[in-house]
Design an enzyme around this catalytic site. Structure first.
Site, PDB file in Angstrom:
ATOM      1  N   CYS A  34       0.961  -1.104   0.016  1.00  0.00           N
ATOM      2  CA  CYS A  34      -0.028   0.157   0.013  1.00  0.00           C
ATOM      3  C   CYS A  34       0.833   1.083   0.032  1.00  0.00           C
ATOM      4  O   CYS A  34       0.774   2.098   0.856  1.00  0.00           O
ATOM      5  CB  CYS A  34      -0.863  -0.174   1.170  1.00  0.00           C
ATOM      6  SG  CYS A  34      -2.191  -1.270   1.058  1.00  0.00           S
ATOM      7  N   ASP A  35       1.848   1.083  -0.933  1.00  0.00           N
ATOM      8  CA  ASP A  35       2.603   2.234  -0.924  1.00  0.00           C
ATOM      9  C   ASP A  35       2.745   2.919  -2.377  1.00  0.00           C
ATOM     10  O   ASP A  35       3.201   1.993  -3.346  1.00  0.00           O
ATOM     11  CB  ASP A  35       4.067   1.804  -0.338  1.00  0.00           C
ATOM     12  CG  ASP A  35       5.132   3.212  -0.302  1.00  0.00           C
ATOM     13  OD1 ASP A  35       5.213   4.093  -1.161  1.00  0.00           O
ATOM     14  OD2 ASP A  35       5.442   3.305   0.870  1.00  0.00           O
TER      15      ASP A  35
END
Lengths: 390, 390
Positions: B338-339
């Site tokens: 989730c980056d």
């Protein structure tokens, strides 16, 4: 040597106390160490929760999955946003209820979906047809919110188009979700990590409320508005207090969206960054030539051992030393590894005391978020960032 | 599903065998896994050693500290270049002799210097006055070589000015070393990681031989010439065979430096990259909008779980799938976290089969170097890269 940091003295005047800073000032460390204060997380949670009144906080676990932080937040009534099975297991192990956990990664392993659904998690993110197919098969009937790309971000941490779909795809995806037996309940978006001003949310909310209206007009009964993260931490440039920032965001949300059943906010950095500082040390100070413009200062911590967010010099940490009453001068700041990319600040050199030398202690402020887990397992033989929880 | 990769078939015609690829093709993996073949490291060592005849190989341990690789190289007669105490301990644990280990990091912890000296290591790198002071105190009388900045590199992996001093500082540093009771024995430099052509060494060697001559003219009895690394691995763009590449470099060295007592070379990537491949999987294929130029392909491995060298799209890996006989099209390739920074190739999209879809296996070729140790300890709850040694 027992040192006193100028910053600590300053801080102790400005805010009531800083236990992590006090701890670092009074102790020696063998290697780079993050000192974390869960009580500071609790204070921050309370302030954000007050400002976000009417919305529910789902802590973005990826910012710092330290079990003591999760436990503190469970006790405070926080909910959680998980990126993977391991993060879900962590939350459950600290007492979180499955109904309080959302699975916010839009790129999920099938086995992770099945695991989450199996333990009772019922709220998932998606931004693509293929993800809906996976959800329909492994989490039948689940609630799903559609992540939308934000076109206009003013955040400090570089965004990409990695997450979310274009606004034009939201209704088709919701229609497809219905056909697949899923329950499309809302949308999510992200203004970008470290969005320093609440006012920066306005153009994004203007964008999102159009998407929201479009989906409702298409007949979808939306009940979940996920605001994502973006809540800032203090890295030297002024920011509003968490309470007033959150309150301004909620005011802007209500002005556009009216009453929404379930508004979620996913602070990560904004909840935990200020709850920890890193104790580090200067390994070397040098000049490349006698007429070199800047000194090079090398620390025992670098891009691969905790300070990954210095990538592209995005997050600009504050450094404090016992020499902060001396004259300051610019320097290039770098890490200890044999990797030429392990340079922290070079394009915009860092101002540090000119008297700084090998062996000096350095405290790096507000490192509670995105440090421990970004550390490599042992690049160059350097161990991951050590953590002490107060 | 037991798949056959087109690439494997191809490879098995071109070279005798590829045990790691065969292993990956015939097995299932629960999570991203690097499969390493130490025999392939041995073959590569022999080829490089033959080409480097007259020079000694000090393997750059940081490229891959897998104990089985170190053990294989010890048995082959390799020497080692260490970046830290942990790397020294590793080499010793696998049977390396202290006299065969150089401590090549120019930014050393004082306690690491003392440890190294204590176990009998006698060859250290330095590029600054303060480092010489540390060495004089904690490794009195040790041999030291001065690392020099290379001004003209044509390597694929971004260099910085982090390591080395300007040529003008070499003699002053050697003079200082003598005054401090150290023994300045030579110089080191680095042409840059992944220097694809041996001819690219020539301008660098022209630069370095001037420094060498200057130091000799100043009365220093130089016996050690450390060529550093730069030996390339195959990532799709043609490179010479290791033997001919190394031989061409040594020819260029001898033409300029004549007879030198001890020539060191420090291959890392060039020794181990081709000895391993990563077994990965497609998690999602999507389009951001119906008129999106490129698909997005998301893998279960990304920048924070092993593929850190995709930073700035520097190293361009080769991807092979069971669908490689289908039509190919461009896609943005990204990791599972989730980056938003966890995007592997976007500026230069990757060509992959248009039929690729979630669940498909992907083999990433020649990942034996700079993958396992660059992996984070658990970013987003994803475990570090798994390793299987054949």
């Amino acid at each position: 040597m027992n040192v006193t940091y100028r910053g600590i003295v300053r801080a102790s005047c400005a805010i009531s106390s800083d236990r992590a800073a006090d701890y670092i000032a009074s102790r020696q460390f063998e290697r780079p160490t993050l000192v974390l204060d869960p009580m500071r997380v609790a204070t921050q949670y309370d302030a954000l929760a007050e400002g976000l009144s009417g919305a529910r906080i789902h802590y973005a676990v990826k910012a710092n999955p330290q079990p003591e932080i999760i436990g503190t937040l469970v006790a405070r009534g926080s909910r959680f946003d998980a990126a993977s099975r391991a993060e879900i297991e962590l939350c459950l192990s600290q007492g979180a209820q499955p109904c309080d956990i959302s699975f916010g990664n839009t790129i999920k392993k099938v086995s992770d979906i099945a695991f989450a659904y199996g333990v009772g998690i019922d709220l998932f993110a998606a931004d693509a047809e293929a993800e809906l197919l996976k959800l329909a098969e492994h989490a039948p009937g689940a609630r799903v919110y559609i992540r939308v790309i934000v076109e206009h971000s003013q955040a400090d941490w570089p965004l990409s188009r990695k997450f979310g779909c274009a606004a034009s795809k939201v209704v088709p995806l919701m229609d497809m979700a219905v056909e697949l037996g899923l329950r499309p309940v809302g949308i999510s978006f992200h203004v970008g990590s470290q969005t320093r001003r609440a006012a920066f949310w306005n153009p994004v909310l203007d964008e999102m409320v159009k998407v929201w209206a479009m989906a409702k007009d298409a007949g979808h009964d939306l009940t979940v508005l996920n605001l994502g993260g973006g809540f800032p931490a203090f890295y030297g440039e002024s920011i509003d207090t968490p309470r007033s920032y959150a309150s301004e965001v909620m005011h802007a949300v209500r002005a556009r969206f009216g009453a929404v059943d379930y508004v979620m906010a996913e602070p990560g950095r904004g909840l935990v960054a200020e709850a920890g500082h890193i104790a580090a040390e200067v390994l070397l100070v040098s000049r490349k030539s006698d007429d070199d413009m800047h000194r090079w200062v090398y620390l025992d911590i670098g891009k691969f051992s905790g300070l990954a967010e210095t990538m592209d010099e995005a997050i600009r940490y504050q450094f404090e030393t016992a020499r902060d009453d001396d004259e300051f001068g610019p320097c290039v700041l770098a890490g200890p590894s044999c990797d030429s990319a392990d340079v922290l600040y070079e394009k915009r050199p860092m101002m540090l005391p000119v008297s700084l030398s090998a062996g000096d202690k350095v405290m790096i402020r507000n490192c509670g978020a995105y440090t421990t887990t970004y550390a490599t397992i042992g690049f160059n033989g350097f161990p991951p960032l050590d953590v002490i929880v107060l």
